[in-house]
Design a protein around this motif. Structure first.
Motif, PDB file in Angstrom:
ATOM      1  N   SER A 124     -11.392   5.157  -0.654  1.00  9.08           N
ATOM      2  CA  SER A 124     -11.102   3.880  -0.121  1.00  9.08           C
ATOM      3  C   SER A 124     -10.960   3.145  -1.464  1.00  9.08           C
ATOM      4  CB  SER A 124     -12.600   3.271  -0.292  1.00  9.08           C
ATOM      5  OG  SER A 124     -12.532   1.884  -0.400  1.00  9.08           O
ATOM      6  N   GLN A 125     -11.923   3.997  -2.839  1.00 11.42           N
ATOM      7  CA  GLN A 125     -10.928   3.678  -4.231  1.00 11.42           C
ATOM      8  C   GLN A 125     -10.323   3.918  -4.619  1.00 11.42           C
ATOM      9  OE1 GLN A 125     -14.902   5.529  -6.126  1.00 11.42           O
ATOM     10  NE2 GLN A 125     -16.317   4.454  -5.669  1.00 11.42           N
ATOM     11  N   GLY A 126      -9.733   5.221  -4.099  1.00 10.48           N
ATOM     12  CA  GLY A 126      -8.102   5.589  -5.060  1.00 10.48           C
ATOM     13  C   GLY A 126      -7.127   4.458  -4.571  1.00 10.48           C
ATOM     14  N   PHE A 127      -7.114   4.428  -2.647  1.00  9.36           N
ATOM     15  CA  PHE A 127      -5.959   3.546  -2.676  1.00  9.36           C
ATOM     16  C   PHE A 127      -6.664   2.120  -2.807  1.00  9.36           C
ATOM     17  CE2 PHE A 127      -4.176   5.794   0.935  1.00  9.36           C
ATOM     18  CZ  PHE A 127      -4.422   7.000   1.497  1.00  9.36           C
ATOM     19  N   ASP A 128      -6.829   1.931  -3.290  1.00  4.78           N
ATOM     20  CA  ASP A 128      -7.092   0.460  -4.337  1.00  4.78           C
ATOM     21  C   ASP A 128      -6.939   0.104  -5.325  1.00  4.78           C
ATOM     22  OD1 ASP A 128      -9.281  -0.822  -2.435  1.00  4.78           O
ATOM     23  OD2 ASP A 128     -10.725  -0.517  -3.852  1.00  4.78           O
ATOM     24  N   GLN A 129      -6.397   1.699  -6.392  1.00  4.75           N
ATOM     25  CA  GLN A 129      -6.108   2.233  -7.590  1.00  4.75           C
ATOM     26  C   GLN A 129      -5.091   2.304  -6.974  1.00  4.75           C
ATOM     27  OE1 GLN A 129      -7.060   5.642  -9.319  1.00  4.75           O
ATOM     28  NE2 GLN A 129      -6.613   4.914 -11.314  1.00  4.75           N
ATOM     29  N   ILE A 130      -3.951   2.166  -5.902  1.00  2.00           N
ATOM     30  CA  ILE A 130      -3.233   2.147  -5.962  1.00  2.00           C
ATOM     31  C   ILE A 130      -2.649   0.881  -5.666  1.00  2.00           C
ATOM     32  CG2 ILE A 130      -0.906   2.951  -3.967  1.00  2.00           C
ATOM     33  CD1 ILE A 130      -3.049   5.882  -3.512  1.00  2.00           C
ATOM     34  N   ALA A 131      -3.120   0.442  -4.996  1.00  2.00           N
ATOM     35  CA  ALA A 131      -3.133  -1.203  -4.559  1.00  2.00           C
ATOM     36  C   ALA A 131      -3.081  -2.358  -6.254  1.00  2.00           C
ATOM     37  CB  ALA A 131      -4.342  -1.630  -3.785  1.00  2.00           C
ATOM     38  N   TYR A 181      -4.550   0.694   7.382  1.00  2.00           N
ATOM     39  CA  TYR A 181      -3.479  -0.515   6.815  1.00  2.00           C
ATOM     40  C   TYR A 181      -2.203  -1.129   8.004  1.00  2.00           C
ATOM     41  CZ  TYR A 181      -5.572   1.205   2.198  1.00  2.00           C
ATOM     42  OH  TYR A 181      -6.369   0.830   0.961  1.00  2.00           O
ATOM     43  N   GLU A 182      -1.651  -0.575   8.834  1.00  2.00           N
ATOM     44  CA  GLU A 182      -1.275  -0.760   9.834  1.00  2.00           C
ATOM     45  C   GLU A 182      -1.977  -2.075   9.891  1.00  2.00           C
ATOM     46  OE1 GLU A 182       0.964   3.150  11.101  1.00  2.00           O
ATOM     47  OE2 GLU A 182      -0.191   1.800  11.981  1.00  2.00           O
ATOM     48  N   ASP A 196      -2.493  -6.157   3.539  1.00  2.00           N
ATOM     49  CA  ASP A 196      -2.670  -5.927   2.179  1.00  2.00           C
ATOM     50  C   ASP A 196      -4.843  -6.231   2.505  1.00  2.00           C
ATOM     51  OD1 ASP A 196      -0.684  -6.711   1.235  1.00  2.00           O
ATOM     52  OD2 ASP A 196      -0.947  -9.187   2.621  1.00  2.00           O
ATOM     53  N   LEU A 197      -5.144  -4.975   3.213  1.00  2.00           N
ATOM     54  CA  LEU A 197      -6.363  -5.060   3.075  1.00  2.00           C
ATOM     55  C   LEU A 197      -6.922  -4.624   1.681  1.00  2.00           C
ATOM     56  CD1 LEU A 197      -9.309  -4.123   5.470  1.00  2.00           C
ATOM     57  CD2 LEU A 197      -7.931  -1.689   5.092  1.00  2.00           C
ATOM     58  N   ALA A 198      -8.382  -5.463   1.690  1.00  2.00           N
ATOM     59  CA  ALA A 198      -8.639  -5.622  -0.029  1.00  2.00           C
ATOM     60  C   ALA A 198      -9.575  -4.184  -0.299  1.00  2.00           C
ATOM     61  CB  ALA A 198      -9.652  -6.924  -0.503  1.00  2.00           C
ATOM     62  N   LEU A 199     -10.511  -3.811   0.893  1.00  2.00           N
ATOM     63  CA  LEU A 199     -11.044  -2.711   0.611  1.00  2.00           C
ATOM     64  C   LEU A 199     -11.157  -1.504   1.986  1.00  2.00           C
ATOM     65  CD1 LEU A 199     -14.050  -1.680  -0.570  1.00  2.00           C
ATOM     66  CD2 LEU A 199     -15.476  -3.252   0.727  1.00  2.00           C
TER      67      LEU A 199
END
Ligand code: 6PG
Length: 476
Positions: free
Chosen positions: A335-342, A379-380, A384-387
């Motif tokens: 989750s943190q890694g995907f936040d970083q990508i976002a 994500y589908e 824009d899922l924030a978390l």
């Protein structure tokens, strides 16, 4: 007969990529700085497809069909700029240079911009899966222009891993986006490996189990939600006996984890962007601690544990707790890694589709795992899922294991077993779900000693209290 694509740099990764391309029907030009390696390549693998070998870089470039595609597979940092410059000198507008090493994304951005001015496409391309993946199907993360992907896409997709018929390759985004996503992949890889190592340590110290027994537990876990390449190889490693000494292999390996830089870059970027990637950071620092020998020596001598030996009474319950804690911590790390990508996608204007990233990591790469499907679905459902943790599937998955997770972290703390990644992931979980954080106190302290101002909960604006005066409040 001109080649469809060229590979320069025939160390094992480049060599396997060239073989993979040839096996998929592409005519491949090959080149290496020292020609003897090219000759050896042809002797060993020349029969596997159609190769066009060149001794000089000039002949290599001349042997490519236009627009030319040259894949550079040299170790990151090792003269990458020199190779790219030499190639670019020989190429023409419209040609494409692909860098498949683990380059640092700011270097990729710089190289892309410089070559763009000359009309040459530079594609920083993440490739994961090690030697085996390069040969049999890696996960491929190309950045660069959309035009370059039109030429490269079909070829790269053909040689990538496939899951349910879907290639593990997609255009990630402009300039450095591909190498950035590969960097975060490696950061998550560090977190995943650290979490697995902590789970192993807990089982060993909590249960007094042997590595082989723990290997069996991991093999069992690999049949459920945790199913992944890293869990699978962990079971394999733990089952392995050192042929020389007859000891468990893991016991004869020095306990200092090395690193080549991608995890560190991920953490540095997390700090730059202000994204709390605590799992990746703890994993990277845990490697640093393992290699801090003078400190470890001093600590071993001076610091007491003040705990008795850990005695777990409910063996099966404990194993299940560790499994659940591992899964929950892993979800946090991803989750943190995907936040970083976002965050990076916004900061560098990349427009990265996070669901697509989870999709191309389902096969070929080191962090391939069953649960990546769940991430794509999340994500589908909500692009824009924030978390990620707040997606209903993950909320349920983590809250189902929450009590177990707390028991494991508390038990580890009480019994003196270091679990930096498990503990920090739980702290993140409790932090991110908090109604109110003690950050309010930090703001007050900052205002006290530095007049840094604060915002109030009850009205707009920024304020400062005259701490050393009459303590009245003024606009900040
Ligand atoms: C991959 C791996 C690969 C490499 C790492 C190891 O995706 O195929 O991540 O890139 O094995 O660079 O990194 P460390 O040496 O830093 O552990």
């Amino acid at each position: 007969q001109l080649a469809d694509v060229g590979v320069t740099g025939l160390a094992v990764m480049g060599l396997n990529l060239a073989r993979n391309l040839a096996r998929h029907g592409h005519k491949v030009a090959v080149h290496n700085r020292t020609y003897t390696r090219t000759e050896k390549f042809l002797a060993d693998h020349g029969e596997e497809g159609t190769f066009v070998a060149s001794e000089s870089l000039e002949d290599f470039v001349a042997s490519l069909e236009r627009p030319r595609v040259a894949i550079v597979m040299v170790k990151a940092g090792m003269g990458t700029d020199a190779v790219i410059d030499a190639l670019a000198e020989l190429m023409e507008p419209g040609d494409i240079i692909v860098d498949t090493g683990n380059a640092h994304f700011p270097d990729t951005i710089r190289r892309e911009h410089a070559l763009r001015e000359r009309g040459i496409h530079f594609v920083g391309c993440g490739v994961s899966g090690g030697e085996e993946g390069a040969l049999n199907g890696p996960s491929i993360m190309p950045g660069g222009t959309v035009e370059s992907y039109e030429r490269l896409g079909p070829m790269l997709e053909s040689i990538s891993a496939h899951v349910d018929g879907v290639p593990c390759c997609t255009h990630v985004g402009p300039d450095g986006a591909g190498h950035f996503v590969k960097m975060v992949h490696n950061g998550i890889e560090y977190a995943d490996m650290q979490l697995i190592a902590e789970a192993y340590d807990l089982l060993r110290k909590g249960l007094g189990a042997t590595p082989a027994e723990i290997g069996e537990i991991f093999a069992e876990w690999n049949t459920g939600d945790l199913e992944s390449y890293l869990i699978e190889i962990t079971a394999d490693v733990l089952a392995h006996t050192d042929p020389e000494t007859g000891q468990a292999f893991v016991d004869i390996v020095q306990d200092q984890a090395e690193q080549k830089g991608t995890g560190r870059w991920t953490v540095q970027n997390g700090l730059d962007l202000g994204v709390p990637i605590t799992g990746i950071a703890e994993a990277t620092f845990a490697r640093s601690l393992s290699g801090s020998l003078p400190q470890r020596e001093a600590g071993r001598r001076a610091l007491p544990a003040k705990t008795a030996a850990w005695e777990v009474t409910d063996r099966e319950g404990f194993i299940d707790d560790v499994r659940r804690a591992l899964y929950a911590s892993k979800v946090v790390a991803y989750s943190q890694g995907f936040d970083q990508i976002a965050a990076a996608s916004v900061e560098y204007d990349w427009n990265i589709d996070r669901g697509a990233m989870a999709r191309i990591w389902r096969g070929g790469c080191i962090i391939r795992a069953r649960f990546l499907d769940r991430i794509t679905e999340a994500y589908e459902r909500e692009p824009d899922l924030a978390l990620l943790l707040a997606d209903p599937y993950f909320t349920d998955a983590v809250s189902d294991g929450l009590e177990a997770w707390r028991r494991v972290v508390a038990g580890a703390a009480q019994n003196g077993v270091p679990t930096p990644a498990f503990s920090s992931s739980l702290a993140y979980y409790d932090g991110v779900r908090s109604e109110r954080l003690p950050a309010a106190l930090i703001q007050a302290q900052r205002d006290f000693f530095g007049a840094h101002t604060y915002r109030r909960t009850d009205r707009e604006g920024s304020f400062h209290t005259l701490w050393s005066g009459d303590r009245s409040e003024i606009a900040g």
